[in-house]
Scaffold this motif. Structure first.
Motif, PDB file in Angstrom:
ATOM      1  N   PHE A  36      43.303  -0.081  22.681  1.00  0.00           N
ATOM      2  CA  PHE A  36      44.294   0.964  22.426  1.00  0.00           C
ATOM      3  C   PHE A  36      44.634   1.736  23.683  1.00  0.00           C
ATOM      4  O   PHE A  36      45.769   2.144  23.868  1.00  0.00           O
ATOM      5  CB  PHE A  36      43.852   1.910  21.320  1.00  0.00           C
ATOM      6  N   LYS A  71      24.696  -6.626  12.514  1.00  0.00           N
ATOM      7  CA  LYS A  71      25.967  -6.091  12.019  1.00  0.00           C
ATOM      8  C   LYS A  71      26.332  -4.796  12.761  1.00  0.00           C
ATOM      9  O   LYS A  71      27.489  -4.580  13.122  1.00  0.00           O
ATOM     10  CB  LYS A  71      25.889  -5.810  10.509  1.00  0.00           C
ATOM     11  N   PHE A  72      25.315  -3.959  12.969  1.00  0.00           N
ATOM     12  CA  PHE A  72      25.563  -2.691  13.656  1.00  0.00           C
ATOM     13  C   PHE A  72      26.029  -2.940  15.084  1.00  0.00           C
ATOM     14  O   PHE A  72      27.006  -2.334  15.546  1.00  0.00           O
ATOM     15  CB  PHE A  72      24.294  -1.828  13.647  1.00  0.00           C
ATOM     16  N   MET A  82      20.889  -6.467   9.678  1.00  0.00           N
ATOM     17  CA  MET A  82      21.595  -5.176   9.714  1.00  0.00           C
ATOM     18  C   MET A  82      21.819  -4.729  11.156  1.00  0.00           C
ATOM     19  O   MET A  82      22.874  -4.205  11.498  1.00  0.00           O
ATOM     20  CB  MET A  82      20.768  -4.136   8.944  1.00  0.00           C
ATOM     21  N   GLU A  83      20.805  -4.963  11.985  1.00  0.00           N
ATOM     22  CA  GLU A  83      20.949  -4.578  13.384  1.00  0.00           C
ATOM     23  C   GLU A  83      22.077  -5.379  14.034  1.00  0.00           C
ATOM     24  O   GLU A  83      22.878  -4.851  14.796  1.00  0.00           O
ATOM     25  CB  GLU A  83      19.643  -4.803  14.145  1.00  0.00           C
ATOM     26  N   LYS A 133      11.946  -7.738   7.450  1.00  0.00           N
ATOM     27  CA  LYS A 133      12.250  -7.979   8.870  1.00  0.00           C
ATOM     28  C   LYS A 133      13.572  -8.725   9.017  1.00  0.00           C
ATOM     29  O   LYS A 133      14.382  -8.412   9.898  1.00  0.00           O
ATOM     30  CB  LYS A 133      11.127  -8.785   9.520  1.00  0.00           C
ATOM     31  N   LEU A 189      15.123  -0.065   8.110  1.00  0.00           N
ATOM     32  CA  LEU A 189      16.278  -0.727   7.505  1.00  0.00           C
ATOM     33  C   LEU A 189      17.295   0.312   7.017  1.00  0.00           C
ATOM     34  O   LEU A 189      18.502   0.172   7.234  1.00  0.00           O
ATOM     35  CB  LEU A 189      15.817  -1.619   6.352  1.00  0.00           C
ATOM     36  N   ALA A 216      29.535  -4.099  15.140  1.00  0.00           N
ATOM     37  CA  ALA A 216      30.466  -2.996  14.859  1.00  0.00           C
ATOM     38  C   ALA A 216      30.642  -2.128  16.109  1.00  0.00           C
ATOM     39  O   ALA A 216      31.750  -1.712  16.437  1.00  0.00           O
ATOM     40  CB  ALA A 216      29.945  -2.145  13.699  1.00  0.00           C
ATOM     41  N   ARG A 217      29.529  -1.893  16.820  1.00  0.00           N
ATOM     42  CA  ARG A 217      29.618  -1.069  18.024  1.00  0.00           C
ATOM     43  C   ARG A 217      30.462  -1.771  19.089  1.00  0.00           C
ATOM     44  O   ARG A 217      31.248  -1.140  19.795  1.00  0.00           O
ATOM     45  CB  ARG A 217      28.215  -0.765  18.554  1.00  0.00           C
ATOM     46  N   PHE A 252      25.022   1.494  10.725  1.00  0.00           N
ATOM     47  CA  PHE A 252      26.085   0.495  10.534  1.00  0.00           C
ATOM     48  C   PHE A 252      27.249   1.080   9.729  1.00  0.00           C
ATOM     49  O   PHE A 252      28.417   0.916  10.099  1.00  0.00           O
ATOM     50  CB  PHE A 252      25.521  -0.748   9.835  1.00  0.00           C
ATOM     51  N   GLU A 280      47.141  -0.321  25.353  1.00  0.00           N
ATOM     52  CA  GLU A 280      48.398  -0.314  24.615  1.00  0.00           C
ATOM     53  C   GLU A 280      49.132   1.012  24.810  1.00  0.00           C
ATOM     54  O   GLU A 280      50.340   1.047  25.011  1.00  0.00           O
ATOM     55  CB  GLU A 280      48.116  -0.535  23.126  1.00  0.00           C
ATOM     56  N   MET A 303      39.244   5.172  13.694  1.00  0.00           N
ATOM     57  CA  MET A 303      39.927   4.851  14.944  1.00  0.00           C
ATOM     58  C   MET A 303      41.205   4.080  14.654  1.00  0.00           C
ATOM     59  O   MET A 303      42.249   4.352  15.242  1.00  0.00           O
ATOM     60  CB  MET A 303      39.026   3.978  15.825  1.00  0.00           C
ATOM     61  N   MET A 308      19.047   1.800   9.998  1.00  0.00           N
ATOM     62  CA  MET A 308      19.986   0.857  10.596  1.00  0.00           C
ATOM     63  C   MET A 308      21.222   0.716   9.723  1.00  0.00           C
ATOM     64  O   MET A 308      22.345   0.659  10.228  1.00  0.00           O
ATOM     65  CB  MET A 308      19.290  -0.503  10.773  1.00  0.00           C
ATOM     66  N   MET A 320      38.174  -1.975  20.480  1.00  0.00           N
ATOM     67  CA  MET A 320      39.337  -1.263  19.948  1.00  0.00           C
ATOM     68  C   MET A 320      39.753  -0.159  20.903  1.00  0.00           C
ATOM     69  O   MET A 320      40.927   0.051  21.163  1.00  0.00           O
ATOM     70  CB  MET A 320      39.011  -0.638  18.589  1.00  0.00           C
ATOM     71  N   SER A 321      38.763   0.556  21.387  1.00  0.00           N
ATOM     72  CA  SER A 321      39.035   1.680  22.257  1.00  0.00           C
ATOM     73  C   SER A 321      39.745   1.212  23.535  1.00  0.00           C
ATOM     74  O   SER A 321      40.747   1.794  23.951  1.00  0.00           O
ATOM     75  CB  SER A 321      37.714   2.375  22.571  1.00  0.00           C
ATOM     76  N   GLU A 379      16.071  -8.714   6.889  1.00  0.00           N
ATOM     77  CA  GLU A 379      17.170  -7.801   6.545  1.00  0.00           C
ATOM     78  C   GLU A 379      17.450  -6.834   7.689  1.00  0.00           C
ATOM     79  O   GLU A 379      18.600  -6.536   8.000  1.00  0.00           O
ATOM     80  CB  GLU A 379      16.811  -7.008   5.276  1.00  0.00           C
ATOM     81  N   LEU A 380      16.377  -6.371   8.314  1.00  0.00           N
ATOM     82  CA  LEU A 380      16.528  -5.433   9.429  1.00  0.00           C
ATOM     83  C   LEU A 380      17.264  -6.102  10.593  1.00  0.00           C
ATOM     84  O   LEU A 380      18.178  -5.516  11.183  1.00  0.00           O
ATOM     85  CB  LEU A 380      15.154  -4.919   9.867  1.00  0.00           C
ATOM     86  N   GLU A 398      32.856  -3.809  18.464  1.00  0.00           N
ATOM     87  CA  GLU A 398      34.248  -3.737  18.019  1.00  0.00           C
ATOM     88  C   GLU A 398      34.854  -2.374  18.351  1.00  0.00           C
ATOM     89  O   GLU A 398      36.025  -2.278  18.734  1.00  0.00           O
ATOM     90  CB  GLU A 398      34.341  -4.000  16.518  1.00  0.00           C
ATOM     91  N   ILE A 399      34.055  -1.326  18.209  1.00  0.00           N
ATOM     92  CA  ILE A 399      34.528   0.020  18.563  1.00  0.00           C
ATOM     93  C   ILE A 399      34.920   0.062  20.033  1.00  0.00           C
ATOM     94  O   ILE A 399      35.988   0.559  20.406  1.00  0.00           O
ATOM     95  CB  ILE A 399      33.447   1.079  18.250  1.00  0.00           C
TER      96      ILE A 399
END
Lengths: 178, 178
Positions: free
Chosen positions: A60, A45-46, A42-43, A36, B39, A49-50, B46, A63, B56, B42, A56-57, A38-39, A52-53
């Protein structure tokens, strides 16, 4: 005696059962908890990352818009002295057909450059008759205001200023009435 | 008798123990498996998000480089007719001081524009004496090649061509010896 044994037996069974279940639960909970955690990590982190996407979008997109919007800034700025020189030549008085023909050519070139600049969003900064604005105009001389002329009004342009969209490429050099 | 009971008791205990362990394992495995699957999924999401960030980033970098590299393309292209007109005016013969002065002004404007274009990476496409290249030159006329002139050599330029870095803004209009 038999009943007693059976009774003992049953108690014993319950005890053993509980003990084993406890152990199994401990083992299970340890692994489940680890998974649990780790999940969750990981979630997390995901999701970051989303995010950040998305950032960035957007970054840019902004820019790119700026790069396109102001793309002609450098070349535009470098063309301005040529515009000044063409205007100086256009102001020269001529008295023969040859001179008139050359001046007509100069005027055409000036017109076509002015048009090219305008199409790229570069235009002369309005000055004569406008109120002085330090963001757009540079005062190089002041004169006493004539009657009926508001203070801080621009009365003469010594060098034309230009802007690209909302950005000043070169401020107008002006004479201000005070 | 007592020993027999104890024996039975022991067997029974083992059996119960195994049964309970089996059940516990089933419960445990179900939850553990589910968590493991989640996990894995996920982690997969990620990793794909991270790959997208890298993509990107590269794509933006390339796009930004192109936007900067070719930023002066539009304004540069629109200035070319003015360059032609200036050159036409510079070719006019003059016989008085007034005309000479105007021509000098025209020549200065031409020089400053040429310099501005060059600084932005825009340069004339070499033509006279060069072998004809359909990517750079447009043949509008052919003439018989003089002795000692290689076939497909450009012998005259009717309108200058220009390129921005590696990109042709306008092909040269040329006369080719054949």
């Amino acid at each position: 005696m038999r009943r007693e044994v059976a009774r003992l037996d049953k108690d014993n069974q319950e005890e053993v059962k509980e003990e084993i279940q406890d152990q199994a639960e401990i083992v299970e909970e340890t692994e489940v908890d680890t998974l649990k955690n780790e999940l969750n990590e990981m979630e997390d982190k995901f999701l970051r990352a989303r995010a950040e996407i998305a950032n960035m979008s957007n970054r840019f997109k902004n820019e790119r818009e700026l790069l396109v919007r102001y793309r002609s800034q450098d070349l535009g700025k470098k063309i301005l002295p040529a515009m000044d020189n063409l205007e100086r030549a256009m102001a020269i008085e001529v008295d023969d057909e040859q001179g008139a023909s050359l001046k007509k050519g100069i005027s055409m070139v000036h017109e076509s450059l002015l048009h090219a600049l305008k199409e790229e969003g570069i235009e002369e900064i309005p000055a004569v008759g406008e109120p002085f604005d330090p963001n757009l105009h540079q005062a190089v001389q002041t004169v006493p205001a004539d009657e009926g002329v508001a203070s801080d009004t621009i009365v003469e342009v010594l060098q034309k200023g230009y802007k690209l969209q909302d950005r000043v490429l070169r401020a107008s050099m002006v004479v201000v009435a005070q």
